[in-house]
Design a protein around this motif. Structure first.
Motif, PDB file in Angstrom:
ATOM      1  N   ALA A 231       0.847  -1.198   0.000  1.00 35.88           N
ATOM      2  CA  ALA A 231       0.000   0.000   0.000  1.00 35.88           C
ATOM      3  C   ALA A 231       0.879   1.243   0.000  1.00 35.88           C
ATOM      4  N   GLY A 232       0.853   1.985  -1.092  1.00 37.06           N
ATOM      5  CA  GLY A 232       1.661   3.189  -1.202  1.00 37.06           C
ATOM      6  C   GLY A 232       0.954   4.407  -0.641  1.00 37.06           C
ATOM      7  N   HIS A 233       1.739   5.362  -0.162  1.00 32.85           N
ATOM      8  CA  HIS A 233       1.200   6.648   0.293  1.00 32.85           C
ATOM      9  C   HIS A 233       2.231   7.726   0.005  1.00 32.85           C
ATOM     10  N   GLY A 234       1.755   8.943  -0.236  1.00 37.89           N
ATOM     11  CA  GLY A 234       2.645   9.989  -0.711  1.00 37.89           C
ATOM     12  C   GLY A 234       3.015  11.051   0.292  1.00 37.89           C
ATOM     13  N   THR A 235       2.664  10.860   1.556  1.00 37.40           N
ATOM     14  CA  THR A 235       2.998  11.847   2.574  1.00 37.40           C
ATOM     15  C   THR A 235       3.306  11.143   3.881  1.00 37.40           C
ATOM     16  N   LEU A 236       4.028  11.828   4.754  1.00 35.29           N
ATOM     17  CA  LEU A 236       4.336  11.298   6.085  1.00 35.29           C
ATOM     18  C   LEU A 236       3.661  12.199   7.111  1.00 35.29           C
TER      19      LEU A 236
ATOM     20  N   ASP B 138      -5.767  37.581  -9.404  1.00 33.15           N
ATOM     21  CA  ASP B 138      -6.008  38.252  -8.119  1.00 33.15           C
ATOM     22  C   ASP B 138      -4.964  37.882  -7.070  1.00 33.15           C
ATOM     23  N   ILE B 139      -4.350  36.729  -7.240  1.00 35.44           N
ATOM     24  CA  ILE B 139      -3.368  36.240  -6.283  1.00 35.44           C
ATOM     25  C   ILE B 139      -2.368  35.354  -7.017  1.00 35.44           C
ATOM     26  N   SER B 140      -1.125  35.383  -6.599  1.00 37.16           N
ATOM     27  CA  SER B 140      -0.104  34.531  -7.218  1.00 37.16           C
ATOM     28  C   SER B 140      -0.063  33.188  -6.494  1.00 37.16           C
ATOM     29  N   LEU B 141      -0.088  32.111  -7.267  1.00 35.10           N
ATOM     30  CA  LEU B 141      -0.045  30.762  -6.707  1.00 35.10           C
ATOM     31  C   LEU B 141       1.232  30.090  -7.188  1.00 35.10           C
ATOM     32  N   ILE B 142       2.089  29.676  -6.246  1.00 32.95           N
ATOM     33  CA  ILE B 142       3.339  29.024  -6.627  1.00 32.95           C
ATOM     34  C   ILE B 142       3.392  27.621  -6.029  1.00 32.95           C
ATOM     35  N   TYR B 143       4.178  26.760  -6.681  1.00 28.07           N
ATOM     36  CA  TYR B 143       4.348  25.386  -6.211  1.00 28.07           C
ATOM     37  C   TYR B 143       5.729  25.249  -5.582  1.00 28.07           C
ATOM     38  N   SER B 144       5.735  24.854  -4.321  1.00 32.08           N
ATOM     39  CA  SER B 144       6.989  24.783  -3.572  1.00 32.08           C
ATOM     40  C   SER B 144       7.654  23.418  -3.655  1.00 32.08           C
ATOM     41  N   GLY B 145       6.905  22.384  -4.015  1.00 32.17           N
ATOM     42  CA  GLY B 145       7.462  21.040  -4.103  1.00 32.17           C
ATOM     43  C   GLY B 145       7.083  20.135  -2.952  1.00 32.17           C
ATOM     44  N   SER B 146       6.770  20.727  -1.797  1.00 35.51           N
ATOM     45  CA  SER B 146       6.343  19.944  -0.634  1.00 35.51           C
ATOM     46  C   SER B 146       5.715  20.890   0.379  1.00 35.51           C
ATOM     47  N   THR B 147       4.992  20.326   1.339  1.00 39.48           N
ATOM     48  CA  THR B 147       4.380  21.165   2.372  1.00 39.48           C
ATOM     49  C   THR B 147       5.447  21.799   3.265  1.00 39.48           C
ATOM     50  N   SER B 148       6.527  21.070   3.522  1.00 39.85           N
ATOM     51  CA  SER B 148       7.598  21.634   4.350  1.00 39.85           C
ATOM     52  C   SER B 148       8.307  22.774   3.628  1.00 39.85           C
ATOM     53  N   ALA B 149       8.449  22.654   2.303  1.00 35.09           N
ATOM     54  CA  ALA B 149       9.068  23.734   1.530  1.00 35.09           C
ATOM     55  C   ALA B 149       8.164  24.963   1.489  1.00 35.09           C
ATOM     56  N   ALA B 150       6.849  24.735   1.460  1.00 34.78           N
ATOM     57  CA  ALA B 150       5.913  25.860   1.504  1.00 34.78           C
ATOM     58  C   ALA B 150       6.042  26.605   2.830  1.00 34.78           C
TER      59      ALA B 150
END
Length: 369
Positions: A66-71, A191-203
């Protein structure tokens, strides 16, 4: 009354006669089925004739990867099911595998894993892309996360002109941000800038160093942000937006070929939710093992946050799936047909009919915390 076996073997092992007759005993590492004729003279046991035939050892339980993509605590039901051997109670071994950065989707398609434990949006996108993916359980039925912002932002309207960070395109935070902004009449890039950080910790790191002014955070990043001086602008769970979160998905051919394994997996996840509610100390210990977070305050916060919206019965819902489809521009009869093919609650119905819910919730299925 039990009597000690009057023979050298009985004297050595101390087996009672009654327990020996028509029973199975373990000796020399093999299960032996023993048929015996016992001759008893008043007050004296003369002997025991044993005829033993080996019985094969129980076959090894089938295994699901069973795979999962977050810890994070969102994966807790899967981890608890494995660590507390709840899947094994249903004749199945489950091995959780961490597959970061969307690696779970190709792994599911190639049958390198049999279950993908994921937020709903990536699974819906897989299905829209042609993959024959089926969802058999969803632990969370509403959109949850916090918008953490700099102190200068006082209200939602203050987000205009600011920079918001989410993890990856198609991630749960990306979906939550776009859905929320759309319902607030705001357009990313306009109206707002949306960027992708790569991970929640990077955000979170981008928020700390001033590159962005807002993030969509889940535990423990929301607590870390608060400790760093940032504040919650909004808790999305309070808006009661239907959602499909923490879902288990399989490819339809596998589900069709292995219905017993799928039933066992869903039963194990359902039991794990009850276990998490009933045994918080053990659940937090398992959370610590997988996340490697040792701070008691962070573990408690993660436990409280991730169990707050955890459904006692993880049934996939049409409303949650339709919310995701709406955000992707799919509606009407197309959405209805999609839900029919995508959601499968037959295993939830099966374990309900078998009485599992009555076993794990003897006082009745509880409400959300």
């Amino acid at each position: 009354m039990d009597f000690a076996l009057a023979s050298p073997l009985g004297g050595l092992l101390g087996w009672p006669i009654n327990a020996m007759i028509d029973s199975q005993v373990t000796f020399g590492g093999l299960w032996m089925r023993c048929h015996r004729v016992l001759l008893i003279v008043p007050g004296i046991v003369w002997g025991l004739l044993l005829h033993c035939a080996p019985v094969s050892l129980a076959q090894e339980r089938p295994t699901i990867l069973a795979g999962h993509g977050t810890l994070s605590g969102s994966i807790l039901p899967l981890w608890v099911g494995a660590e507390a051997k709840l899947f094994e109670r249903h004749g199945l071994q489950v091995k959780p595998i961490y597959l970061p950065r969307a690696a779970g989707r190709p792994a599911l398609l190639s049958d390198d894993i049999q279950i993908y434990f994921s937020a709903g949006p990536p699974l819906v996108q897989m299905r829209l892309g042609g993959a024959d993916v089926v969802v058999t359980s969803c632990v969370v039925h509403k959109l949850t996360s916090k918008i953490m912002v700099t102190p200068a932002i006082q209200k939602v309207a203050d987000l205009r002109g600011k920079v918001l960070a989410v993890a990856n395109p198609g991630s749960a935070s990306d979906f939550a941000a776009k859905l929320f902004l759309a319902r607030q009449g705001m357009k990313p890039g306009q109206d707002i800038s949306l960027i992708y950080s790569g991970s929640t910790s990077a955000a979170f790191a981008a928020l700390v160093n001033g590159r962005v002014q807002a993030i969509f955070a889940t535990s423990p990043n929301d607590l870390q942000a608060a400790q760093a001086g940032f504040k919650p602008l909004l808790e999305l769970g309070d808006l009661n937006i239907p959602y499909a979160g923490n879902c288990s998905a399989a490819m339809r051919p596998y589900m069709t070929k292995q219905p017993a394994r799928m039933r066992s997996f869903v039963a194990g996840i359902t039991e794990a939710i009850a276990y998490i509610r009933r045994r918080p100390s053990e659940a937090k210990g398992i959370l610590q093992k997988y996340t490697r977070v040792s701070d008691p305050s962070i573990l408690q916060h993660a436990y409280d946050s991730d169990t707050r919206y955890m459904e006692p019965v993880p049934r996939p819902t049409s409303e949650g799936t339709k919310t995701i489809l709406e955000n992707l521009g799919v509606s009407g009869r197309t959405a209805e047909q999609f839900v029919t093919e995508f959601n499968n609650d037959e295993f939830i119905k099966q374990i309900t009919d078998e009485g599992l819910l009555k076993q794990i919730y003897p006082s009745g299925v509880p409400a959300l915390r």
